[in-house]
Enzyme design. Structure first.
Site, short mmCIF file in Angstrom:
data_model
loop_
_atom_site.label_atom_id
_atom_site.label_comp_id
_atom_site.label_asym_id
_atom_site.label_seq_id
_atom_site.Cartn_x
_atom_site.Cartn_y
_atom_site.Cartn_z
N SER A 199 0.85 -1.19 0.00
CA SER A 199 0.00 0.00 0.00
C SER A 199 0.88 1.23 0.00
O SER A 199 2.00 1.21 0.53
CB SER A 199 -0.90 0.02 1.24
OG SER A 199 -1.59 1.26 1.34
N TYR A 249 -1.23 -0.74 10.35
CA TYR A 249 -1.45 -1.24 8.98
C TYR A 249 -0.34 -0.72 8.07
O TYR A 249 0.24 -1.47 7.28
CB TYR A 249 -2.82 -0.76 8.48
CG TYR A 249 -3.15 -1.13 7.06
CD1 TYR A 249 -3.74 -2.35 6.76
CD2 TYR A 249 -2.91 -0.24 6.00
CE1 TYR A 249 -4.07 -2.68 5.46
CE2 TYR A 249 -3.23 -0.57 4.70
CZ TYR A 249 -3.81 -1.79 4.44
OH TYR A 249 -4.12 -2.13 3.14
#
Length: 263
Positions: A144, A154
């Protein structure tokens, strides 16, 4: 990763293959003529996806029902990767957590870290020996753009995928193996809905990407041997500046959004 005659058919294994980015990888790899092994937790949805792909693209599609955070179930996927030739591995399975680190149950945080970092490490480790022996193979791990900024746990886990892929691609490319991290920004999939977060609260409309061109670009970058694939010019430019933005500014918007839920 081009289409080959039947005698030389290649196989791709895709985790998190029933929705979003994983489902699109499965579709585009099948369109290239690769047989598939699809991995996900939802057996009904998994078998429905397999049947549709097999019928549409005339490829062989196998399913492995597995929760990759459960060691025994993950071991079955590792065994499949080690036991028969896999030309393409797509590490896509993942999830996000809606609350701040201090509010999430620690077991959920550990499961997230396992799925985003430990699982890709283990599956890549399982498949590499046969790829090196054949001097041919591709590993794509869905990371990401969040991995370029200090946002959440995350982000920290996704940063692992980017750093690992940069190193591993340079190290194993001479052996014929390409290892690529796909680092998108906001993508129109089920991901945020599963977290219970409305897309409109996450980012303006112009930042959202469509999954089909994103996956097509990722496969093209992997074909070219690139270690990191960042889709779209706007996100390529953002990746160049994210590391230079002061941490207090990077986290300000996320803090405002999440802290409002505490009240």
């Amino acid at each position: 990763m081009t289409e080959l005659p039947d005698a030389d058919r290649l196989t791709a294994l895709v985790t998190g293959a029933t929705a979003g980015i994983g489902a699109e990888f499965a579709r585009q790899l099948a369109d290239r003529g690769l047989d598939l092994v699809l991995v996900a937790r939802d057996e009904c949805r998994l078998r429905a996806s397999a049947a549709q792909l097999a019928e549409r693209y005339a490829v062989d599609v196998q399913v492995l029902v597995a929760d990759l955070t459960v060691p025994q179930e993950r071991a079955a996927v590792e065994a499949r990767l080690a036991s028969a030739p896999i030309q393409v591995l797509v590490n896509n399975a993942g999830f996000g957590l809606p609350l701040d680190f201090d509010l999430n149950p620690v077991d959920d945080e550990v499961r997230q870290l396992d799925l985003l970092a430990t699982v890709p490490l283990r599956l890549t480790h399982a498949v590499l020996p046969q790829m090196i022996a054949r001097r041919s193979g591709t590993v794509i791990t869905v990371a990401s753009l969040a991995g370029y900024a200090p946002l959440t746990t995350y982000s920290a886990a996704k940063a692992w995928a980017v750093v690992f892929s940069r190193w591993a691609n340079a190290y194993y490319r001479p052996a014929g193996v390409t290892i690529t991290a796909l680092a998108p920004g906001f993508v129109r999939t089920e991901f945020h809905e599963r977290m219970g977060i409305a897309r409109e609260s996450m980012a303006p409309r112009w930042l959202w990407l469509e999954v089909e061109p994103l996956v097509r670009a990722a496969l093209r970058d992997a074909d070219r041997g690139r270690a990191v694939s960042i889709p779209s010019l706007r996100y390529k430019l953002l990746s160049l500046v994210m590391g230079a933005i002061p941490m207090r500014l990077v986290t300000a918007n996320a803090r405002r959004t999440r802290w409002a839920r505490r009240r």
